[in-house]
Design an enzyme around this catalytic site. Structure first.
Site, mmCIF file in Angstrom:
data_model
loop_
_atom_site.group_PDB
_atom_site.id
_atom_site.type_symbol
_atom_site.label_atom_id
_atom_site.label_comp_id
_atom_site.label_asym_id
_atom_site.label_seq_id
_atom_site.Cartn_x
_atom_site.Cartn_y
_atom_site.Cartn_z
ATOM 1 N N ARG A 21 -3.544 -9.968 4.788
ATOM 2 C CA ARG A 21 -3.954 -10.004 3.376
ATOM 3 C C ARG A 21 -2.763 -9.515 2.552
ATOM 4 N NH1 ARG A 21 -5.985 -6.589 -0.484
ATOM 5 N NH2 ARG A 21 -7.676 -7.402 -1.770
ATOM 6 N N LYS A 36 0.819 -1.216 0.000
ATOM 7 C CA LYS A 36 0.000 0.000 0.000
ATOM 8 C C LYS A 36 0.850 1.261 0.000
ATOM 9 C CE LYS A 36 -4.405 -1.769 1.256
ATOM 10 N NZ LYS A 36 -5.375 -2.090 2.304
HETATM 11 N N1 HH2 Z 1 -7.425 -3.672 0.753
HETATM 12 C C1 HH2 Z 1 -7.741 -3.676 -0.559
HETATM 13 C C2 HH2 Z 1 -8.838 -4.414 -1.008
HETATM 14 N N2 HH2 Z 1 -9.585 -5.150 -0.163
HETATM 15 N N3 HH2 Z 1 -10.014 -5.912 2.036
HETATM 16 C C3 HH2 Z 1 -9.713 -5.916 3.348
HETATM 17 N N4 HH2 Z 1 -10.451 -6.644 4.209
HETATM 18 N N5 HH2 Z 1 -8.660 -5.184 3.840
HETATM 19 C C4 HH2 Z 1 -7.873 -4.435 3.038
HETATM 20 O O1 HH2 Z 1 -6.946 -3.772 3.551
HETATM 21 C C5 HH2 Z 1 -8.166 -4.406 1.628
HETATM 22 C C6 HH2 Z 1 -9.263 -5.173 1.156
HETATM 23 C C7 HH2 Z 1 -6.925 -2.872 -1.530
HETATM 24 O O2 HH2 Z 1 -5.870 -3.614 -2.061
HETATM 25 P P1 HH2 Z 1 -5.854 -4.383 -3.482
HETATM 26 O O3 HH2 Z 1 -6.938 -5.405 -3.559
HETATM 27 O O4 HH2 Z 1 -4.501 -4.936 -3.687
HETATM 28 O O5 HH2 Z 1 -6.072 -3.273 -4.566
HETATM 29 P P2 HH2 Z 1 -7.356 -2.820 -5.396
HETATM 30 O O6 HH2 Z 1 -8.417 -2.464 -4.440
HETATM 31 O O7 HH2 Z 1 -6.866 -1.658 -6.215
HETATM 32 O O8 HH2 Z 1 -7.800 -3.976 -6.245
#
Ligand code: HH2
Length: 264
Positions: free
Chosen positions: A238, A203
């Site tokens: 995660r 992040k």
């Molecule tokens: N962060 C993201 C997405 N889903 N769910 C939970 N429970 N906690 C988190 O911190 C979280 C999440 C964002 O990360 P990512 O999926 O890698 O990116 P994007 O939302 O751009 O697909």
């Protein structure tokens, strides 16, 4: 929890798993590397991301969920849409991960009806606006109260307490200082009694702490955050880089346990 973004626009992997075959292959790989759960998402939550229609989101996530579930690999669905959650559970997912924190009563109803486990995440505002000057009087107590209230609302809707996880939502409407305060005070969240999930992997706050603009170059910082979170009571991390994080957690755990516990 391994991250599987079946999206063209996620912040860290920009579409590399958009084709069903590539998504399934990546899910299998993460399971093989030691992920206990694959978090399948079809809509990016990054600041400013475009919304996705239900049909399109389902078209992205269902093949991976069906195929991984058929192979005995547990999956969660990362969605804020009740229709998507319901179909994903029908396709074999066992957890609903809702970054909007089950504010939508229909989402609570789907979880109660299906008996799925749920992850309630805290987010300030919505993904389009959440990073516009986020402010709190006391971020830790506000996030804790929110998570506690949402968990109560979920139980009132019929979701079992044992099926509830909570997540302070690192980077969702938070400055670097807010993220650091939440991580430093994880025991305060953990003492609500629900398993705590932390998603810090790649992040932007890690980029800011380490002056690294490229999310793909934030592995060291991501591992540091995962280990720190685990040491402060997080039960689920995660992550994008499963192999490296699992190795770090195993080594850390053995070192923390010391020689008395180690079997040669
Ligand atoms: N962060 C993201 C997405 N889903 N769910 C939970 N429970 N906690 C988190 O911190 C979280 C999440 C964002 O990360 P990512 O999926 O890698 O990116 P994007 O939302 O751009 O697909």
């Amino acid at each position: 929890m391994g991250v599987l973004n079946v999206t063209p626009d996620s912040f860290s992997d920009r579409g590399s798993h958009l084709e069903p075959e590539a998504a399934v292959a990546r899910g299998l790989q993460m399971a093989h590397e030691g992920s206990d759960l694959i978090d399948v998402g079809g809509e990016s939550t990054r600041p400013g991301a475009d919304p996705v229609a239900v049909d399109e989101e389902l078209r992205r996530v269902l093949p991976a969920i069906r195929s991984l579930s058929a192979g005995g690999i547990p999956t969660s669905i990362d969605t804020s849409k009740p229709e998507v959650a319901a179909e994903a559970i029908r396709a074999g997912a066992s957890v609903i991960n809702d970054v909007t924190g089950f504010r939508d009563p229909s989402m609570r109803e789907v979880a109660a009806r299906t008996g799925a486990a749920i992850c309630i995440m805290h987010m300030r505002g919505d993904p389009r606006t959440m990073q516009e000057n986020p402010r709190y009087k006391d971020v830790v107590s506000e996030v804790r109260s929110y998570l506690s209230a949402q968990a109560d609302a979920c139980m009132a809707a019929g979701i079992e307490r044992a099926n509830i996880w909570i997540d302070p939502g690192i980077g969702f409407g938070k400055t670097v200082r807010h993220n650091l305060a939440l991580l430093a005070n994880l025991p305060t969240l953990a003492n609500l009694g629900y398993p705590v999930l932390i998603g810090a992997s790649r992040k932007s706050f890690i980029g800011k702490l380490t002056h690294q603009d490229d999310p793909g170059e934030r592995l060291g910082g991501s591992i540091a955050a995962a280990l720190f979170a685990a040491s402060r009571g997080a039960r689920i991390v995660r992550v994008h880089d499963v192999k490296e994080t699992v190795q770090a957690l195993k080594a850390w755990e053995a070192i923390a346990n010391g020689p008395a516990v180690w079997q040669e």
